[in-house]
Design an enzyme around this catalytic site. Structure first.
Site, PDB file in Angstrom:
ATOM      1  CB  SER A  48      -0.945   0.012   1.206  1.00 11.43           C
ATOM      2  OG  SER A  48      -0.231  -0.132   2.419  1.00 11.43           O
ATOM      3  CG  ASP A 351      -4.026   5.305   7.268  1.00 12.47           C
ATOM      4  OD1 ASP A 351      -2.859   5.068   7.632  1.00 12.47           O
ATOM      5  OD2 ASP A 351      -4.516   4.824   6.216  1.00 12.47           O
ATOM      6  CG  HIS A 354      -1.203   3.570   4.631  1.00 12.00           C
ATOM      7  ND1 HIS A 354      -2.454   3.223   5.117  1.00 12.00           N
ATOM      8  CD2 HIS A 354      -0.693   2.454   4.058  1.00 12.00           C
ATOM      9  CE1 HIS A 354      -2.690   1.938   4.848  1.00 12.00           C
ATOM     10  NE2 HIS A 354      -1.635   1.459   4.204  1.00 12.00           N
TER      11      HIS A 354
END
Length: 382
Positions: A48, A351, A354
Protein backbone atom coordinates in the site's frame (compact mmCIF):
# COMPACT_ATOMS: atom_id res chain seq x y z
CA UNK A 1 29.72 1.89 -16.55
CA UNK A 2 27.61 3.37 -19.36
CA UNK A 3 24.42 2.11 -17.72
CA UNK A 4 25.52 3.40 -14.33
CA UNK A 5 26.25 6.83 -15.79
CA UNK A 6 22.64 7.08 -17.01
CA UNK A 7 21.43 6.28 -13.50
CA UNK A 8 23.76 8.90 -12.05
CA UNK A 9 22.48 11.55 -14.44
CA UNK A 10 18.87 10.68 -13.66
CA UNK A 11 19.45 10.71 -9.92
CA UNK A 12 21.40 13.94 -10.02
CA UNK A 13 18.66 15.74 -11.92
CA UNK A 14 16.01 14.17 -9.71
CA UNK A 15 17.88 15.40 -6.66
CA UNK A 16 18.03 18.89 -8.13
CA UNK A 17 14.28 18.73 -8.73
CA UNK A 18 13.75 17.58 -5.17
CA UNK A 19 15.88 20.42 -3.81
CA UNK A 20 13.88 22.88 -5.90
CA UNK A 21 10.67 21.37 -4.57
CA UNK A 22 11.75 22.22 -1.05
CA UNK A 23 11.42 25.91 -1.91
CA UNK A 24 8.19 27.51 -0.70
CA UNK A 25 5.41 27.21 -3.27
CA UNK A 26 7.39 24.87 -5.52
CA UNK A 27 6.15 21.50 -6.71
CA UNK A 28 8.09 18.25 -7.03
CA UNK A 29 8.56 17.95 -10.79
CA UNK A 30 11.55 16.84 -12.79
CA UNK A 31 10.40 18.58 -15.96
CA UNK A 32 11.27 17.42 -19.45
CA UNK A 33 15.04 17.59 -19.47
CA UNK A 34 16.33 15.67 -22.49
CA UNK A 35 19.06 14.03 -20.44
CA UNK A 36 16.34 11.90 -18.85
CA UNK A 37 15.04 10.63 -22.17
CA UNK A 38 17.04 7.44 -21.58
CA UNK A 39 14.16 6.34 -19.35
CA UNK A 40 10.70 5.97 -20.81
CA UNK A 41 8.84 4.16 -18.03
CA UNK A 42 8.81 2.86 -14.47
CA UNK A 43 7.72 -0.57 -13.31
CA UNK A 44 6.93 -0.66 -9.60
CA UNK A 45 6.21 -3.41 -7.08
CA UNK A 46 5.13 -3.38 -3.45
CA UNK A 47 2.22 -2.91 -1.07
CA UNK A 48 0.00 0.00 0.00
CA UNK A 49 2.94 2.39 0.34
CA UNK A 50 3.39 2.06 -3.45
CA UNK A 51 -0.08 1.11 -4.70
CA UNK A 52 -1.65 3.83 -6.88
CA UNK A 53 -4.94 2.09 -7.55
CA UNK A 54 -4.84 -1.70 -7.68
CA UNK A 55 -6.42 -2.32 -4.27
CA UNK A 56 -9.40 -0.22 -5.32
CA UNK A 57 -9.99 -2.65 -8.23
CA UNK A 58 -8.98 -6.03 -6.79
CA UNK A 59 -12.22 -7.81 -5.76
CA UNK A 60 -10.84 -8.73 -2.32
CA UNK A 61 -10.21 -5.07 -1.44
CA UNK A 62 -12.44 -3.02 -3.77
CA UNK A 63 -14.52 -0.49 -1.90
CA UNK A 64 -12.04 -0.38 0.97
CA UNK A 65 -10.89 2.74 2.84
CA UNK A 66 -8.60 3.97 0.04
CA UNK A 67 -11.66 4.33 -2.17
CA UNK A 68 -13.47 6.65 0.24
CA UNK A 69 -13.06 10.16 1.61
CA UNK A 70 -11.03 11.63 3.19
CA UNK A 71 -8.36 9.69 1.27
CA UNK A 72 -6.91 11.84 -1.51
CA UNK A 73 -8.28 15.09 -0.12
CA UNK A 74 -5.04 17.11 -0.21
CA UNK A 75 -3.78 16.66 -3.77
CA UNK A 76 -6.34 14.81 -5.87
CA UNK A 77 -9.34 16.26 -3.97
CA UNK A 78 -10.98 12.85 -4.26
CA UNK A 79 -10.06 9.25 -3.40
CA UNK A 80 -7.47 8.06 -5.92
CA UNK A 81 -6.87 4.53 -4.65
CA UNK A 82 -3.79 5.73 -2.75
CA UNK A 83 -3.38 5.13 0.97
CA UNK A 84 -2.74 8.77 1.79
CA UNK A 85 -4.23 12.23 1.60
CA UNK A 86 -2.24 12.77 -1.61
CA UNK A 87 0.76 11.46 -3.49
CA UNK A 88 2.96 8.52 -2.52
CA UNK A 89 6.73 8.12 -2.59
CA UNK A 90 6.49 6.45 -6.01
CA UNK A 91 4.53 9.44 -7.36
CA UNK A 92 7.30 11.82 -6.35
CA UNK A 93 10.05 9.55 -7.69
CA UNK A 94 8.32 9.22 -11.06
CA UNK A 95 7.63 12.97 -11.23
CA UNK A 96 11.27 13.68 -10.45
CA UNK A 97 12.29 11.61 -13.48
CA UNK A 98 9.94 13.61 -15.67
CA UNK A 99 7.90 10.53 -16.59
CA UNK A 100 4.16 9.82 -16.73
CA UNK A 101 2.75 7.85 -13.82
CA UNK A 102 2.72 4.10 -14.53
CA UNK A 103 -0.72 2.56 -14.98
CA UNK A 104 -2.01 0.38 -12.12
CA UNK A 105 -1.84 -3.14 -13.50
CA UNK A 106 -5.50 -3.95 -12.85
CA UNK A 107 -6.58 -0.76 -14.64
CA UNK A 108 -4.87 -1.60 -17.94
CA UNK A 109 -5.52 -4.06 -20.72
CA UNK A 110 -3.57 -3.13 -23.84
CA UNK A 111 0.06 -2.44 -24.69
CA UNK A 112 -0.85 1.22 -25.09
CA UNK A 113 -2.09 1.28 -21.47
CA UNK A 114 1.34 0.16 -20.27
CA UNK A 115 3.53 2.01 -22.73
CA UNK A 116 4.69 4.29 -19.90
CA UNK A 117 5.05 1.55 -17.31
CA UNK A 118 2.95 -0.37 -14.83
CA UNK A 119 2.44 -0.36 -11.08
CA UNK A 120 1.95 -3.87 -9.72
CA UNK A 121 1.81 -2.91 -6.02
CA UNK A 122 -1.34 -3.82 -4.10
CA UNK A 123 -2.44 -2.53 -0.72
CA UNK A 124 -2.28 -5.41 1.75
CA UNK A 125 0.04 -7.51 -0.41
CA UNK A 126 2.67 -9.64 1.26
CA UNK A 127 6.14 -10.58 0.13
CA UNK A 128 5.46 -14.25 0.89
CA UNK A 129 2.66 -16.30 -0.63
CA UNK A 130 -0.46 -16.47 1.57
CA UNK A 131 -0.31 -20.29 1.58
CA UNK A 132 3.23 -20.23 2.94
CA UNK A 133 2.27 -17.72 5.62
CA UNK A 134 -0.75 -19.82 6.57
CA UNK A 135 1.56 -22.81 7.07
CA UNK A 136 3.39 -20.67 9.62
CA UNK A 137 0.17 -19.73 11.39
CA UNK A 138 -0.02 -16.28 9.81
CA UNK A 139 -3.35 -15.18 8.36
CA UNK A 140 -3.58 -12.66 5.49
CA UNK A 141 -6.53 -10.90 3.87
CA UNK A 142 -5.23 -10.04 0.37
CA UNK A 143 -4.47 -12.93 -2.03
CA UNK A 144 -1.51 -11.17 -3.65
CA UNK A 145 2.20 -11.68 -2.99
CA UNK A 146 5.39 -10.49 -4.63
CA UNK A 147 5.45 -13.60 -6.82
CA UNK A 148 1.99 -12.63 -8.16
CA UNK A 149 3.23 -9.14 -8.94
CA UNK A 150 6.22 -10.63 -10.77
CA UNK A 151 3.86 -12.77 -12.86
CA UNK A 152 1.86 -9.65 -13.68
CA UNK A 153 5.06 -7.99 -14.85
CA UNK A 154 5.73 -10.92 -17.18
CA UNK A 155 2.24 -10.47 -18.63
CA UNK A 156 2.86 -6.78 -19.31
CA UNK A 157 6.32 -7.43 -20.70
CA UNK A 158 4.97 -10.00 -23.14
CA UNK A 159 2.27 -7.54 -24.15
CA UNK A 160 4.77 -4.75 -24.81
CA UNK A 161 7.28 -7.02 -26.50
CA UNK A 162 4.66 -8.30 -28.92
CA UNK A 163 3.53 -4.78 -29.83
CA UNK A 164 4.99 -2.59 -32.53
CA UNK A 165 6.35 -0.06 -30.02
CA UNK A 166 9.83 -1.29 -29.23
CA UNK A 167 12.17 -4.22 -29.30
CA UNK A 168 12.59 -6.28 -26.13
CA UNK A 169 16.02 -4.86 -25.27
CA UNK A 170 14.80 -1.30 -25.72
CA UNK A 171 11.89 -1.88 -23.36
CA UNK A 172 14.11 -3.17 -20.57
CA UNK A 173 16.98 -0.77 -21.16
CA UNK A 174 14.71 2.26 -21.04
CA UNK A 175 12.87 1.20 -17.87
CA UNK A 176 13.49 1.81 -14.17
CA UNK A 177 12.35 -0.93 -11.80
CA UNK A 178 11.24 0.31 -8.39
CA UNK A 179 10.74 -2.24 -5.63
CA UNK A 180 8.93 -0.38 -2.90
CA UNK A 181 9.13 -1.54 0.68
CA UNK A 182 7.51 -4.98 0.85
CA UNK A 183 7.33 -7.37 3.77
CA UNK A 184 5.82 -5.00 6.32
CA UNK A 185 2.47 -6.80 6.05
CA UNK A 186 4.16 -10.17 6.57
CA UNK A 187 5.77 -8.90 9.76
CA UNK A 188 2.66 -7.13 11.06
CA UNK A 189 0.39 -10.12 10.36
CA UNK A 190 2.93 -12.35 12.11
CA UNK A 191 2.94 -10.04 15.13
CA UNK A 192 -0.86 -10.07 15.21
CA UNK A 193 -0.94 -13.87 14.93
CA UNK A 194 1.74 -14.64 17.49
CA UNK A 195 1.76 -11.53 19.73
CA UNK A 196 5.55 -11.87 19.98
CA UNK A 197 8.40 -10.93 17.66
CA UNK A 198 9.92 -14.40 17.30
CA UNK A 199 7.70 -15.53 14.43
CA UNK A 200 8.19 -12.24 12.57
CA UNK A 201 11.97 -12.50 12.97
CA UNK A 202 11.93 -16.03 11.58
CA UNK A 203 10.39 -14.72 8.34
CA UNK A 204 13.28 -12.38 7.52
CA UNK A 205 15.30 -14.91 5.43
CA UNK A 206 12.20 -15.99 3.52
CA UNK A 207 11.12 -12.41 2.74
CA UNK A 208 14.60 -11.48 1.54
CA UNK A 209 14.73 -14.66 -0.56
CA UNK A 210 11.48 -13.90 -2.42
CA UNK A 211 12.72 -10.35 -2.99
CA UNK A 212 15.82 -11.82 -4.59
CA UNK A 213 13.65 -14.09 -6.74
CA UNK A 214 11.68 -11.08 -7.99
CA UNK A 215 14.89 -9.19 -8.76
CA UNK A 216 16.43 -12.08 -10.67
CA UNK A 217 13.18 -12.56 -12.61
CA UNK A 218 13.19 -8.99 -13.94
CA UNK A 219 16.95 -9.18 -14.59
CA UNK A 220 16.34 -12.34 -16.62
CA UNK A 221 13.85 -10.33 -18.67
CA UNK A 222 16.59 -7.75 -19.36
CA UNK A 223 16.18 -5.20 -16.54
CA UNK A 224 19.34 -3.23 -15.82
CA UNK A 225 18.30 -0.32 -13.55
CA UNK A 226 16.69 -1.20 -10.22
CA UNK A 227 15.94 0.59 -6.96
CA UNK A 228 15.12 -1.60 -3.94
CA UNK A 229 13.58 0.01 -0.87
CA UNK A 230 14.38 -1.13 2.65
CA UNK A 231 12.07 -1.60 5.62
CA UNK A 232 10.63 1.32 7.55
CA UNK A 233 11.02 1.64 11.36
CA UNK A 234 8.13 -0.60 12.36
CA UNK A 235 8.27 0.44 16.00
CA UNK A 236 7.28 4.00 15.06
CA UNK A 237 3.97 2.97 13.44
CA UNK A 238 0.99 4.40 15.39
CA UNK A 239 -0.94 1.19 14.68
CA UNK A 240 1.66 -0.99 16.39
CA UNK A 241 2.23 1.50 19.18
CA UNK A 242 -1.49 1.50 19.95
CA UNK A 243 -2.02 -2.26 19.66
CA UNK A 244 1.15 -3.39 21.46
CA UNK A 245 1.35 -1.29 24.66
CA UNK A 246 4.39 -2.11 26.77
CA UNK A 247 6.48 -1.13 29.74
CA UNK A 248 8.74 1.91 29.74
CA UNK A 249 11.75 -0.23 28.91
CA UNK A 250 10.11 -1.36 25.67
CA UNK A 251 10.37 2.09 24.10
CA UNK A 252 13.30 4.07 22.76
CA UNK A 253 13.72 7.02 25.09
CA UNK A 254 14.40 9.58 22.38
CA UNK A 255 11.78 8.62 19.80
CA UNK A 256 9.12 6.80 21.81
CA UNK A 257 9.14 3.96 19.26
CA UNK A 258 9.02 0.27 20.20
CA UNK A 259 12.66 -0.80 20.29
CA UNK A 260 12.12 -4.48 19.49
CA UNK A 261 10.08 -3.78 16.35
CA UNK A 262 12.67 -1.31 15.08
CA UNK A 263 15.35 -3.93 15.65
CA UNK A 264 13.30 -6.30 13.47
CA UNK A 265 13.28 -3.69 10.69
CA UNK A 266 17.04 -3.16 11.01
CA UNK A 267 17.60 -6.93 10.89
CA UNK A 268 15.59 -7.03 7.67
CA UNK A 269 17.59 -4.19 6.15
CA UNK A 270 20.94 -5.79 6.95
CA UNK A 271 19.82 -9.07 5.39
CA UNK A 272 18.42 -7.22 2.37
CA UNK A 273 21.69 -5.38 1.79
CA UNK A 274 23.69 -8.61 2.02
CA UNK A 275 21.41 -10.13 -0.59
CA UNK A 276 21.72 -7.11 -2.88
CA UNK A 277 25.52 -7.32 -2.76
CA UNK A 278 25.31 -10.94 -3.89
CA UNK A 279 22.93 -10.12 -6.73
CA UNK A 280 25.21 -7.29 -7.91
CA UNK A 281 28.16 -9.67 -8.01
CA UNK A 282 26.13 -12.27 -9.89
CA UNK A 283 24.91 -9.68 -12.42
CA UNK A 284 27.73 -7.17 -12.94
CA UNK A 285 25.99 -5.48 -15.88
CA UNK A 286 23.13 -4.23 -13.73
CA UNK A 287 22.69 -1.22 -11.44
CA UNK A 288 20.90 -2.16 -8.21
CA UNK A 289 20.57 0.63 -5.66
CA UNK A 290 19.34 0.30 -2.08
CA UNK A 291 16.88 3.02 -1.05
CA UNK A 292 16.91 3.74 2.67
CA UNK A 293 13.60 4.88 4.14
CA UNK A 294 14.38 3.77 7.68
CA UNK A 295 16.74 6.64 8.48
CA UNK A 296 14.66 9.49 6.98
CA UNK A 297 11.59 8.36 8.92
CA UNK A 298 13.57 7.88 12.13
CA UNK A 299 15.06 11.35 11.73
CA UNK A 300 11.62 12.83 11.18
CA UNK A 301 10.23 11.10 14.28
CA UNK A 302 13.16 12.25 16.41
CA UNK A 303 13.15 15.90 15.23
CA UNK A 304 9.85 16.73 13.49
CA UNK A 305 10.13 20.48 14.03
CA UNK A 306 13.50 20.55 12.30
CA UNK A 307 11.81 19.45 9.08
CA UNK A 308 8.68 21.58 9.35
CA UNK A 309 6.36 19.02 10.93
CA UNK A 310 4.30 19.24 14.12
CA UNK A 311 5.19 17.86 17.52
CA UNK A 312 3.15 14.61 17.37
CA UNK A 313 5.08 12.40 14.90
CA UNK A 314 3.69 9.20 16.41
CA UNK A 315 0.03 10.17 16.09
CA UNK A 316 -2.24 9.59 13.09
CA UNK A 317 -3.78 12.63 11.42
CA UNK A 318 -7.01 10.72 10.67
CA UNK A 319 -8.31 8.12 13.09
CA UNK A 320 -9.85 7.70 16.51
CA UNK A 321 -9.38 6.53 20.04
CA UNK A 322 -8.51 8.37 23.21
CA UNK A 323 -4.85 7.38 23.30
CA UNK A 324 -1.85 9.45 22.22
CA UNK A 325 -1.56 7.71 18.84
CA UNK A 326 -5.06 8.63 17.56
CA UNK A 327 -5.49 5.06 16.32
CA UNK A 328 -8.36 2.67 16.93
CA UNK A 329 -9.37 -0.05 14.47
CA UNK A 330 -13.00 0.61 15.35
CA UNK A 331 -12.57 4.24 14.28
CA UNK A 332 -10.19 3.76 11.37
CA UNK A 333 -9.78 6.70 9.02
CA UNK A 334 -12.84 7.12 6.84
CA UNK A 335 -15.27 5.35 9.17
CA UNK A 336 -18.10 7.33 10.80
CA UNK A 337 -16.33 7.50 14.18
CA UNK A 338 -13.00 8.74 12.83
CA UNK A 339 -11.83 12.33 13.18
CA UNK A 340 -9.23 14.47 11.46
CA UNK A 341 -6.77 16.98 12.85
CA UNK A 342 -6.38 20.43 11.32
CA UNK A 343 -3.45 20.16 8.90
CA UNK A 344 -2.09 16.89 7.42
CA UNK A 345 1.15 18.60 6.35
CA UNK A 346 2.15 18.73 10.03
CA UNK A 347 1.81 14.96 10.43
CA UNK A 348 4.00 12.03 9.50
CA UNK A 349 1.21 9.43 9.67
CA UNK A 350 -2.01 9.80 7.71
CA UNK A 351 -4.09 6.97 9.19
CA UNK A 352 -1.79 5.22 11.65
CA UNK A 353 -0.38 2.89 8.99
CA UNK A 354 0.37 5.04 5.94
CA UNK A 355 2.11 8.37 5.48
CA UNK A 356 0.77 11.81 4.65
CA UNK A 357 1.67 13.38 1.33
CA UNK A 358 3.98 15.77 3.20
CA UNK A 359 5.84 12.83 4.73
CA UNK A 360 5.98 10.98 1.40
CA UNK A 361 7.51 14.06 -0.20
CA UNK A 362 10.11 14.29 2.59
CA UNK A 363 10.95 10.58 2.34
CA UNK A 364 11.23 10.67 -1.45
CA UNK A 365 13.55 13.67 -1.26
CA UNK A 366 15.75 11.93 1.30
CA UNK A 367 15.75 8.72 -0.75
CA UNK A 368 16.94 10.56 -3.85
CA UNK A 369 19.78 12.13 -1.92
CA UNK A 370 20.79 8.75 -0.50
CA UNK A 371 20.55 7.05 -3.90
CA UNK A 372 22.68 9.69 -5.57
CA UNK A 373 25.33 9.52 -2.87
CA UNK A 374 25.34 5.71 -3.13
CA UNK A 375 25.74 5.97 -6.91
CA UNK A 376 28.73 8.29 -6.55
CA UNK A 377 30.33 5.86 -4.12
CA UNK A 378 29.68 2.92 -6.45
CA UNK A 379 31.29 4.81 -9.34
CA UNK A 380 34.37 5.63 -7.24
CA UNK A 381 34.83 1.96 -6.40
CA UNK A 382 34.67 0.80 -10.02
Amino acid sequence: MEQLSHVLVALLLALVAAEAAAMPGADFDGGDDGLLSHYDRVFSFGDSLTDTGNAAILPATAGGPFSRAPYGETYFHRPSGRASDGRLIIDFIVESLGLPQPTPYLAGETAEDFRHGANFAVGGATALDPAFLKSKGVMTFVPVSLSNETSWFNNVFDLLASSAYEQQNNIMGSSVFYFGEIGVNDYIFALFSNRTAELAVSLVPDIVAVTRSALTAVIAAGASSMVVTGMLPLGCEPELLALFPGDADDYDRESGCITLFNELAELHNRALNRMLRKVRRAHPGTTILYADIYRPIANLVASPGKYGFGNTPLAAFCGGGAGPYHFDMAAFCGTPDSTESSDPSEFLSWDGIHFTEAANRFIAHAMLRGLYNASKLTTALL
